[in-house]
Design a protein around this motif. Sequence first.
Motif, PDB file in Angstrom:
ATOM      1  N   TYR A  79     -11.755  14.990   0.609  1.00 35.57           N
ATOM      2  CA  TYR A  79     -13.393  15.073   0.479  1.00 35.57           C
ATOM      3  C   TYR A  79     -14.070  16.069   1.145  1.00 35.57           C
ATOM      4  CZ  TYR A  79     -12.937  10.504  -1.592  1.00 35.57           C
ATOM      5  OH  TYR A  79     -12.586   9.489  -2.374  1.00 35.57           O
ATOM      6  N   GLN A  80     -14.823  16.870   0.607  1.00 36.41           N
ATOM      7  CA  GLN A  80     -15.620  17.682   1.099  1.00 36.41           C
ATOM      8  C   GLN A  80     -17.018  17.438   1.694  1.00 36.41           C
ATOM      9  OE1 GLN A  80     -14.847  21.164   1.450  1.00 36.41           O
ATOM     10  NE2 GLN A  80     -16.772  21.189   2.611  1.00 36.41           N
ATOM     11  N   PRO A  81     -17.250  17.726   2.977  1.00 35.69           N
ATOM     12  CA  PRO A  81     -18.306  17.216   3.756  1.00 35.69           C
ATOM     13  C   PRO A  81     -19.385  18.115   3.422  1.00 35.69           C
ATOM     14  CG  PRO A  81     -16.880  18.113   5.341  1.00 35.69           C
ATOM     15  CD  PRO A  81     -16.159  18.088   4.085  1.00 35.69           C
ATOM     16  N   ILE A  82     -20.693  17.472   3.014  1.00 33.15           N
ATOM     17  CA  ILE A  82     -21.585  18.167   2.968  1.00 33.15           C
ATOM     18  C   ILE A  82     -22.956  17.712   3.780  1.00 33.15           C
ATOM     19  CG2 ILE A  82     -23.502  19.042   1.316  1.00 33.15           C
ATOM     20  CD1 ILE A  82     -21.070  20.612   0.816  1.00 33.15           C
ATOM     21  N   VAL A  83     -23.672  18.719   4.433  1.00 37.32           N
ATOM     22  CA  VAL A  83     -24.798  18.129   5.137  1.00 37.32           C
ATOM     23  C   VAL A  83     -26.251  18.282   4.640  1.00 37.32           C
ATOM     24  CG1 VAL A  83     -26.088  18.048   7.507  1.00 37.32           C
ATOM     25  CG2 VAL A  83     -23.564  18.253   7.473  1.00 37.32           C
ATOM     26  N   ARG A  84     -27.097  17.227   4.126  1.00 40.48           N
ATOM     27  CA  ARG A  84     -28.408  17.513   3.495  1.00 40.48           C
ATOM     28  C   ARG A  84     -29.273  17.523   4.673  1.00 40.48           C
ATOM     29  NH1 ARG A  84     -26.901  12.068   2.315  1.00 40.48           N
ATOM     30  NH2 ARG A  84     -28.327  10.518   3.383  1.00 40.48           N
ATOM     31  N   ASN A  85     -30.402  18.001   4.388  1.00 43.40           N
ATOM     32  CA  ASN A  85     -31.460  18.623   5.433  1.00 43.40           C
ATOM     33  C   ASN A  85     -32.514  17.417   5.326  1.00 43.40           C
ATOM     34  OD1 ASN A  85     -32.835  19.757   7.291  1.00 43.40           O
ATOM     35  ND2 ASN A  85     -33.835  21.024   5.923  1.00 43.40           N
TER      36      ASN A  85
END
Length: 275
Positions: A79-85
């Motif tokens: 799973y690719q982690p992505i951080v939203r602002n």
Amino acid sequence: MNNIMMPQKWRLIDESNMQNRSPLESFAMDDTLCHLVGQQLSSPTIRTWVHKESVVLGIQDHRLPYIQQGMAYLIAQNYQPIVRNSGGLAVVLDRGVLNISLVLSEHEQTISINTAFDLMVNFIKALFPEAANKIEAYEIIGSYCPGTYDLSIEGKKFAGISQRRMKGGIAVQIYLCIEGNGSARAKLIKQFYEIGLQNAETKFVYPNVTPHVMASLQELLRTDITVAETNVRIQQLLEQRRFDWEIAPLTASESDLYAYYLQRVFDRNKSMLGE
């Protein structure tokens, strides 16, 4: 759906087959649509989208004391982690999760936060009439990314709703766990938090995820309903309710605006991550 807040004319943008894009691109798309719809440069829009295996993290998630270890665990699970602002907490996206954005304008009248949430709840009930009387909206304790407008059936959460507001536009967004094993997704997030916290004390209280309180609609309805079928239901619903609608991807000029918001999303993400 037949109430004063539901527009009678809709634009439909289906991106459910564009699964290899980064979720950051979807954030930029909703920003673009908020701008266009809010400034009355586009009709109110329904956008559907699906992403391959990713975990979208909120700002508080990125402040976990052992966040790097937590993210490494997600990557090891493919799973690719992505951080939203923005606010909110960890959410799982994969090919069995359909995301829907209803993008509205406040040009004619103000739309309260609760009214916008209720609009999405009613839309989902209309989309699944066989379960409409069973779907409830309240916070499911033990779910990941818990909120007042969690959608559940018999106490098991299958969806969560959020909002994005800018430029006079509102994007009411929902993730629908349609296919697969809901508790397995929850176990992934439970382990992520355990690794990211490692029993450290923090000011922010992270969810104590209890996997059995989450499920997919396939499990809850005991059917083989799919993401693709649900996507078709949206068009059928618009036809049944006699709405004026058309499938209309971004125009060339709208794509230029999207490029602007995409660059802004990526720049903010890099800045937030300290890259």
